[in-house]
Design an enzyme around this catalytic site. Structure first.
Site, PDB file in Angstrom:
ATOM      1  N   HIS A   1      -4.811 -18.126  -9.341  1.00 30.62           N
ATOM      2  CA  HIS A   1      -3.575 -18.509 -10.029  1.00 30.62           C
ATOM      3  C   HIS A   1      -2.384 -17.613  -9.685  1.00 30.62           C
ATOM      4  CE1 HIS A   1      -5.797 -21.502 -12.072  1.00 30.62           C
ATOM      5  NE2 HIS A   1      -6.273 -20.773 -13.058  1.00 30.62           N
TER       6      HIS A   1
ATOM      7  N   HIS B   1      -1.672 -24.932 -17.160  1.00 30.47           N
ATOM      8  CA  HIS B   1      -2.999 -24.497 -17.585  1.00 30.47           C
ATOM      9  C   HIS B   1      -3.180 -24.564 -19.095  1.00 30.47           C
ATOM     10  CE1 HIS B   1      -6.705 -22.057 -17.603  1.00 30.47           C
ATOM     11  NE2 HIS B   1      -6.751 -22.245 -16.293  1.00 30.47           N
TER      12      HIS B   1
ATOM     13  N   GLU C   1      -6.029 -29.746 -14.751  1.00 33.71           N
ATOM     14  CA  GLU C   1      -4.943 -29.288 -13.893  1.00 33.71           C
ATOM     15  C   GLU C   1      -4.798 -30.177 -12.651  1.00 33.71           C
ATOM     16  OE1 GLU C   1      -5.183 -24.713 -13.467  1.00 33.71           O
ATOM     17  OE2 GLU C   1      -7.181 -25.386 -14.071  1.00 33.71           O
TER      18      GLU C   1
END
Length: 384
Positions: A130, A204, A342
């Protein structure tokens, strides 16, 4: 009124409350606190004329809360998080956050672009997750625009400098949250760069349609129209294989409770991820936006459908919520108390040419528009 949506293997009927009149959706902004280095964090509240309310925080361009009515009109906050900024600063759990520059994992934090090798910061064992050690989720974004109805919106911007976390190019990112009177929340991500780079942005948010803090979300009925997944190794890195979901616990083409097959010990993928934490193959390239997931809570009747044009959908079943997180209203979050969906490119795409391309060049515009549509159903366990 009743709305019927047809999309591939989906046929969904959900009740959408009619608007009594067309009124302006409201938007207000306020301070939500300060970071340790004194940066002001704002929170913008978007409210439509049916009572649905979204709160968007400038720390991480995050969805901090979302109030949605159930089949009886009772509102509940359906996203996990913290009541105050300090919780987000102290515990990096990506609650509601914008993740990037590259959402998901990059093996060993390394990739090659235009013949040059790049090394990213590592924050997931030997891998980059991420965006690395300090991704977009840990930055204070600038609120650049706030608008009132008929659709209320807030636009946030962050400029990630060249070399940030190891990524090449100065990346200018914008995130616009828009709330309509049709109970639709849209997140539009846009990014540009001044030199070739890679980009994969997503959101998220941890969802529990019964309400955060209400307990397990594993009985909520999930549908994903993907026919295959990209399998991973023990480090949750794609091993390069794409396997069909038919006959496996990963088959959500017909809606089923999230937890129905999560305990299948024959599945190495479930063992690696301690539950679901994998990418569903929806297409092999970006196509016109379509429904990529649907979730229904049989208790509250809340229904959420998710729309995107991206080829992949990472589904995570909250496997590492371990009972040590104290969230909103002092609720303890445990394994399976929420799920994450996602829409994005496939994980580790820069190291798998068969997965496509994450390259963004100067003069091009990266986009990922994610749309969440909310309604209620009649209480049946699934609608096919």
């Amino acid at each position: 009124m009743k709305r019927t949506v047809l999309s591939g293997s989906f046929c969904m009927v959900m009740t959408v409350l009619p608007a009594a009149s067309v009124q302006a959706a409201q938007a207000t902004r306020a301070s939500f606190g300060h970071t340790a280095d004194g940066q002001d964090v704002e929170i913008v509240t978007l409210t439509n004329d049916r009572g649905l309310q979204a709160r968007v925080m400038s720390y991480g361009a995050s969805l901090q809360s979302l109030l949605v009515p159930d089949r009886n009109g009772k509102l509940a906050d359906i996203v996990l998080g913290y009541d105050a900024l300090q919780g987000y600063l102290d515990h990096r759990q990506y609650f509601g956050a914008t993740v990037g520059r590259y959402a998901n994992r990059i093996a060993h934090g390394k990739f090659t672009l235009d013949g040059k090798n790049y090394s990213l910061t590592l924050n997931d064992g030997p891998n980059s997750l991420h965006g690395g050690a300090k991704g977009l989720d840990m930055q204070v974004w600038k609120v650049t625009d706030v608008k009132q109805g008929p659709n209320a919106s807030v636009t946030l911007e962050y400029v990630s400098p060249d070399g940030d976390q190891g990524y090449p190019g100065t990346l200018t990112v914008k995130a616009t949250y828009t709330l309509s009177n049709d109970n639709e929340l849209k997140i539009a991500y846009v990014a540009t760069t001044d030199k070739p780079t890679i980009v994969n942005l997503s959101n998220h948010t941890y969802w529990n349609l019964a309400g955060e803090g209400s307990g397990t979300a594993m009985d909520q009925v999930l549908t994903i129209p993907g026919n295959a997944i990209t399998t991973v190794d023990a480090q949750s890195i794609p091993d390069g294989h794409v396997v069909p979901v038919a006959g496996t616990p990963y088959d959500f083409r017909v809606g089923k409770p999230i937890g129905r097959d999560i305990g299948d010990g024959h599945s190495q993928q479930l063992l690696f991820g301690h539950g679901y934490d994998m990418n569903w193959v929806l297409s092999h390239k970006e196509i016109e936006a379509r429904m990529v997931a649907r979730v229904m809570d049989p208790h509250s009747g809340r229904v959420m459908s998710l729309w995107s044009s991206k080829p992949g959908l990472q589904f995570y079943s909250g496997n590492f919520l371990d009972g040590t997180t104290v969230g909103k209203d002092h609720h303890i979050y445990r394994q399976g108390d929420a799920f994450v969906l996602e829409p994005q490119l496939f994980p580790d795409t820069p190291n798998h040419p068969d997965f496509g391309s994450a390259r963004l060049a100067p003069g091009e515009t990266y986009r990922n528009t994610i749309v969440y549509r909310f309604g209620t159903d009649s209480g049946r366990n699934d609608i096919k």
